[in-house]
Scaffold this motif. Structure first.
Motif, PDB file in Angstrom:
ATOM      1  N   ARG A   1       1.018  -1.232  -0.017  1.00 16.57           N
ATOM      2  CA  ARG A   1      -0.007  -0.015   0.046  1.00 16.57           C
ATOM      3  C   ARG A   1       0.929   1.359   0.102  1.00 16.57           C
ATOM      4  NH1 ARG A   1      -3.275   0.413   5.124  1.00 16.57           N
ATOM      5  NH2 ARG A   1      -3.823   2.743   3.851  1.00 16.57           N
TER       6      ARG A   1
ATOM      7  N   THR B   1      -4.656 -10.387  -1.499  1.00 22.16           N
ATOM      8  CA  THR B   1      -4.688  -8.917  -1.361  1.00 22.16           C
ATOM      9  C   THR B   1      -3.371  -8.272  -1.935  1.00 22.16           C
ATOM     10  OG1 THR B   1      -6.055  -9.212   0.289  1.00 22.16           O
ATOM     11  CG2 THR B   1      -5.024  -6.878   0.315  1.00 22.16           C
TER      12      THR B   1
ATOM     13  N   TYR C   1     -14.617  -6.200   6.973  1.00 23.28           N
ATOM     14  CA  TYR C   1     -14.054  -5.112   6.588  1.00 23.28           C
ATOM     15  C   TYR C   1     -12.930  -5.470   5.424  1.00 23.28           C
ATOM     16  CZ  TYR C   1     -10.908  -0.991   6.988  1.00 23.28           C
ATOM     17  OH  TYR C   1     -10.075   0.235   6.848  1.00 23.28           O
ATOM     18  N   GLU C   2     -12.259  -6.325   5.425  1.00 26.73           N
ATOM     19  CA  GLU C   2     -11.262  -6.823   4.248  1.00 26.73           C
ATOM     20  C   GLU C   2     -12.178  -7.015   3.227  1.00 26.73           C
ATOM     21  OE1 GLU C   2     -11.055  -8.007   7.493  1.00 26.73           O
ATOM     22  OE2 GLU C   2      -9.156  -7.557   8.096  1.00 26.73           O
TER      23      GLU C   2
ATOM     24  N   CYS D   1     -12.995  -3.478   1.702  1.00 27.11           N
ATOM     25  CA  CYS D   1     -11.741  -2.891   0.837  1.00 27.11           C
ATOM     26  C   CYS D   1     -11.556  -3.559  -0.250  1.00 27.11           C
ATOM     27  CB  CYS D   1     -10.533  -3.128   1.828  1.00 27.11           C
ATOM     28  SG  CYS D   1     -10.592  -2.100   3.241  1.00 27.11           S
TER      29      CYS D   1
ATOM     30  N   TRP E   1     -13.757  -2.493  -2.876  1.00 25.83           N
ATOM     31  CA  TRP E   1     -13.716  -1.090  -3.301  1.00 25.83           C
ATOM     32  C   TRP E   1     -12.948  -1.126  -4.534  1.00 25.83           C
ATOM     33  CZ3 TRP E   1      -9.664   2.094  -0.297  1.00 25.83           C
ATOM     34  CH2 TRP E   1      -9.251   3.032  -0.926  1.00 25.83           C
ATOM     35  N   HIS E   2     -11.704  -1.652  -4.319  1.00 28.51           N
ATOM     36  CA  HIS E   2     -10.715  -1.755  -5.331  1.00 28.51           C
ATOM     37  C   HIS E   2     -11.213  -2.516  -6.487  1.00 28.51           C
ATOM     38  CE1 HIS E   2      -7.741   0.248  -2.853  1.00 28.51           C
ATOM     39  NE2 HIS E   2      -7.830  -0.643  -2.054  1.00 28.51           N
TER      40      HIS E   2
ATOM     41  N   LEU F   1     -12.986   4.533   5.447  1.00 25.44           N
ATOM     42  CA  LEU F   1     -13.412   3.397   4.047  1.00 25.44           C
ATOM     43  C   LEU F   1     -14.638   4.363   3.448  1.00 25.44           C
ATOM     44  CD1 LEU F   1     -13.177   1.224   2.323  1.00 25.44           C
ATOM     45  CD2 LEU F   1     -14.279   0.055   4.009  1.00 25.44           C
TER      46      LEU F   1
END
Length: 1014
Positions: A804, A850, A874-875, A878, A881-882, A915
């Motif tokens: 990241r 990831t 949560y993961e 994320c 989203w990507h 987020l």
């Protein structure tokens, strides 16, 4: 200093609702009762100072601000300390148009007129209305009634009539209030009604029963602790609360967490957990008492102003009653009737007669479930106790100790040893105090009351040198007391004290008894480990003192401890050898504890090798063996906790939390809540976080930290708390947690396994704060300090954060060749490390997916599927989203919208604020809404059209992405620096980002200037 305001949302809401009803339906009265210091006046002042919902009467816009759903802490809104004598009165004209009029009752003995609070309120109201306007609202201009109070209304007509004068006065007050309320709402505040004179009480009752027009809210406060059973206010309140327009509020004592928040507001910093716990215990949740103790320090005597307040009721009682109450203060918080009779020497009738006045005013109250009495508040008891003469204390303590020596049944079962120890110590009888303290320590140990046991043993050690022939008196030697003290310190989580006691015992033993020294070295090593040291030297020294043949329990236990420590310190080969030897010794000697420790270590090593099923199977064996042992409470807790952690590492988070809860319960049953219990809670929080149950994880961690655990367990708890705070967007809390954890896990601490998550938290936090240099430094330290290839479970998240960071750095290095080279070097480094790293179990599979998606080696949908299978929301959000970004870039608008919608739903449900913000920004940039999933494929618009930027702003954004300052941009575009700054501000607002760094990163993610990069 005014009292801070904490946790009264329910009461505030009730006052706001009462005001709404008063304005819309008719007058309402709210009576707020509670003990001194509970926060009645502070509550009312906060209500009076805040804007209220007044509906159509509002004369202009107002901002009430967001309403929190949890406990609220605000700065003081009133000035000056609260006083018990005549107070300043005030009238405020709030933004909602209401007039707030306050009047306080005068303390008995202070000269003043009758109707004092009503006179104050009427004077303020007439002043605000103006005398002429007020007179128009009153029959006869008020000269028949109210002018007798307020000469400003004119000369009273006629002499006061003893029959009709009072009626006219009451009617004038009623008429003026209703007339004024017809124009704007009124809030009448009557403070300290427990001091109200009879006339004031009667007028108040008249107003409550006779006001009819909307617009008047009456709020009265009174102390329940100052009311005897026959007090007239009791009957008045009892009668009024039966009326439909009267509401009664009784603010409750603050909970422990609320006291912590109050202290934070008072002190300007988070208080230490031990300080917050002690102040909550002593104040019993009373805000005024808590703040007084915070100002003076909880270890001191009761602050003098507070003591005067607490003793005010006692000093009005008859002397015989005061003597009995003083004796009760010596006995303690629960005052048994028979013990009190024995100490005072009074028979039942005389004792009852002396007690009655104290019970009538609420200083003491009979308990519901025993033949005893309780002080209204323990600080009252302490204030009475501190007021005793020294000779009184000794005499009364000696009488109590003697009575208990004759009859231990005078106190509840199990309390006699500790009670006798306390009384004889306070009486100054050292020999009896020594004997009693030793027996009390034994009783506390039998009840798993380890902190109490340690305190009693400290008392024994204190008295040892002051009592001749102490060893003969107790039939033990001094080292035995030290050894027991070390054991108690370990069990109660008081590591520093335990290390000091163990060192003293080792020095005193010298070379007289190798087995005792070895046992002490084992205990000291464990205590030092709790303090963040590796302490291998103690374990190796202890093993060297004992022969290997024949196998012995003492040597086997040291071997088991050494094996476990070696694993934690990333030395697997030696750990396996030592653990195998320890297991053999345990089986040879039948030592269940030794076997369980060895199995825990071997299970951990199996997990390290990637055999998760074998690891869990061995943990289960360790638990079974520990359950069958006689001295295995600590290892049983650890074995269950380790099994829970193995399930978490394998992605079985529900089972992990179930086992963690069992481990916590086992620790509590064994009296290990502050030590192993906190360790279990720290690990138990991790599966809760993975499952998205963040509120539960927070509560678990907060409760654990409130116990002031040993440093290592505190650090692990803080890391989990920091991770949750970061995901929720509370960067300040995350920063505090990381800083506190780093203070324990310093560079000198050898337990590198614990460092992985902290380095990851520090780097991720720095990225969130936009400080990429600090994030880079954190990762550089991690790679230099840790053997990343050793612990794949902890290394994969760290490498994900590294990938990241490399992407963020590359986004800011479009025009900077050196910076781009550094970003590429970082990316190459983490990719090389990842290539060497094994993958064990589904969680690491998802983490690798990831990582590969971040580095462009895989698809984000692959990562999303892996996290979905693990049920880690949560993961998953994320990754979605990507994946949505990738779909949008590929022209799949429907697919992007579908992924985005699911991610937004998850983030909103979790409370993942950063987020959610990123998702909203993406939705805005890509022009995606939840209703657009069926739209035709995405046609990428011009950049400035998509973002709402002008051509000039696009030029400025390009230069911001290149890393230029405002001055450099101005020089490049031939504009002024001020104009450049205006353009940058407009860009930040349109992109809804907080900094130039975020704007540059956003430009890179959207590939706005890729065509220029070649």
């Amino acid at each position: 200093m005014a009292m801070s305001f904490v946790a009264r949302d329910a009461e505030l809401d009730a006052l706001h609702e009462a005001f709404r009803r008063a304005r819309e339906a008719g007058p309402v009265t709210v009576l707020v009762g509670g003990e001194a210091g509970i926060g009645k006046s502070r509550l009312v002042a906060e209500f009076a100072a805040r804007p209220r919902d007044t509906g159509p009467r509002d004369t202009g816009p107002r901002d009430t601000g967001p309403r929190d759903t949890g406990p609220r802490v605000t700065g003081p809104r009133v000035t000056g300390p609260r006083v018990t004598g005549p107070r300043d009165t005030a009238l405020r004209d709030e933004a909602d148009g209401a007039w707030v009029l306050e009047g306080g009752c005068l303390e008995p003995g202070i000269d003043g007129l009758a109707y004092a609070p009503h006179v104050m309120i009427m004077r303020l109201l007439v002043h605000r209305l103006g005398a002429e306007r007020a007179a128009r609202l009153l029959p006869g201009g008020g000269r028949h009634g109210l002018a007798h109070w307020l000469p400003v209304l004119g000369e009273p007509e006629g002499d006061p009539d003893p029959v009709t004068g009072r009626t006219r006065l009451f009617e004038d007050v009623l008429a003026l209030l209703e007339g004024a309320a017809a124009e704007r709402p009124l809030i009448l505040i009557f403070e300290d009604l427990h001091w109200a004179d009879p006339s004031s009480r009667e007028l108040l009752a008249f107003l409550v029963r006779n006001l009819t027009r909307p617009g008047v809210l009456i709020v009265g406060t009174y102390r329940t602790s100052d009311l005897a059973d026959a007090d007239p206010l009791r009957s008045l309140v009892a009668g009024l609360v039966r009326l439909p327009n009267v509401v009664h509020l009784a603010p409750a004592p603050l909970a422990r967490e609320e006291v912590r928040e109050l202290l934070a507001a008072r002190l300007g910093r988070d208080p230490a957990p031990a300080l917050a716990h002690e102040i909550h215990r002593r104040s019993e949740g009373n805000p005024l008492f808590a703040e007084a103790l915070a100002d003076e320090g909880p270890a001191t005597a009761t602050p003098v102003p507070l003591r005067d307040l607490l003793l005010s009721g006692l000093r009005r009682l008859p002397e015989e009653t005061r003597q009995v109450v003083r004796a009760g203060s010596v006995i303690g918080g629960t005052v048994g009737h028979e013990l009190l009779a024995a100490v005072t020497g009074l028979d039942d009738l005389a004792l009852e007669a002396a007690l009655r006045p104290a019970v009538d005013i609420g200083l003491l109250r009979p308990a519901d479930d025993c033949y005893c009495y309780l002080f209204r508040h323990d600080l009252v008891r302490q204030a009475v106790y501190e007021d005793l003469l020294p000779s009184e204390r000794r005499r009364l303590h000696a009488r109590a100790g003697g009575a208990l020596d004759l009859d231990a049944a005078l106190v509840p079962t199990g309390r006699a040893p500790a009670a006798k120890a306390a009384h004889w110590y306070a009486a100054g009888d050292r020999r009896r105090a020594l004997i009693a303290a030793w027996r009390a320590a034994a009783a506390a140990g039998a009840a798993y009351a380890h902190p109490e046991r340690r305190r009693m043993l400290s008392r024994v050690l204190e008295l040892w040198e002051r009592v001749p022939d102490a060893a003969r008196t107790l039939s033990i030697d001094h080292v035995v007391v030290l050894e027991r003290g070390v054991e108690a310190a370990l069990a109660s989580g008081e590591a520093e004290c335990g290390v000091a006691l163990a060192t003293a015992a080792i020095e005193e033993l010298g070379d007289r008894d190798a087995s005792r020294v070895a046992a002490l070295l084992e205990l000291r090593s464990t205590l030092r480990h709790r303090l963040g040291e590796d302490a291998l030297d103690d374990l190796r020294s202890g093993i060297a003192l004992l022969p290997a043949d024949p196998p012995s329990r003492a040597r086997g236990r040291l071997l088991g401890m050494l094996a476990n420590r070696l694993f934690l310190l990333s030395q697997p080969a030696e750990a396996r050898t030592v653990a195998t030897e320890a297991l053999a010794a345990g089986r040879a000697t039948g030592d269940a504890r030794m076997q369980a420790w060895a199995l825990v270590t071997l299970a951990s090593l199996a997990g390290f090798d990637g055999d998760l099923d074998a690891s869990i199977e061995m943990y289960e064996q360790a638990v079974e063996v520990a359950r069958g042992g006689a001295d295995t409470a600590a290892v049983l807790t650890v074995a269950i906790m380790a099994e829970a952690d193995a399930h978490h590492g394998a992605g079985r988070h529900e089972r992990a939390w179930e086992l963690a809860a069992q481990s916590i319960a086992a620790a509590e049953r064994s009296g290990l809540a502050r030590d192993q219990g906190v360790g279990s809670a720290a690990h138990g929080a991790e599966p809760l976080v993975a499952l998205g149950r963040w509120a539960e994880a927070r509560a678990l961690i907060r409760d654990s930290l409130a116990l002031d655990p040993p440093p290592l367990f505190r650090a692990v708890s803080l890391i989990s708390l920091g991770a949750v705070a970061l995901a929720e967007g509370d960067l300040a809390e995350a920063e505090r947690a990381a800083t506190s954890a780093r203070a324990v896990l310093h560079d000198g601490y050898g337990g590198k396994m614990f460092h992985f998550r902290l380095y990851d938290l520090e780097a991720a936090l720095a990225i969130a704060q936009g400080d990429l240099k600090r994030a880079d430094d954190a990762l550089e330290r991690a790679f230099a300090d840790l053997d990343v290839s050793f612990h794949s479970r902890f290394a994969w998240p760290l490498l994900v954060t590294g990938a990241r960071l490399a992407a963020e750095l590359r986004a800011l290095a479009v025009r900077d060749t050196a910076a781009k080279a550094h970003a590429d070097a970082l990316l190459g480094r983490v990719k090389a490390l990842a290539a060497q790293l094994p993958v064990h179990g589904p969680v690491q599979v998802a983490q690798r997916a990831t990582f590969q998606a971040l580095t462009g080696e895989s698809d984000w949908d692959v990562a999303a599927k892996a996290w979905r299978d693990l049920k880690q929301p949560y993961e998953l959000a994320c990754a979605l989203w990507h994946a949505a970004e990738a779909a949008a870039e590929a022209g799949d608008k429907a697919g992007a919208a579908e992924r985005l919608q699911e991610a937004q739903s998850i983030a909103s449900g979790l409370g993942a604020v950063p987020l959610s913000k990123e998702l909203e920004l993406f939705a805005t940039r890509a022009r995606l809404t939840r209703e657009q999933s069926a739209d035709p494929p995405l046609a990428v618009p011009e950049d400035n059209e998509a973002l709402g930027l002008t051509p000039r702003e696009m030029e400025v954004l390009r230069l911001v992405a290149d890393g230029l300052s405002n001055r450099q941009i101005a020089e490049r575009l031939y504009i002024s620096a001020k104009t450049s700054g205006v353009h940058v501000s407009n860009i930040l607002a349109k992109l809804q980002v907080a900094s130039r760094t975020e704007a540059a990163a956003l430009a890179h993610r959207l590939r706005l200037f890729d065509a220029d990069q070649g």
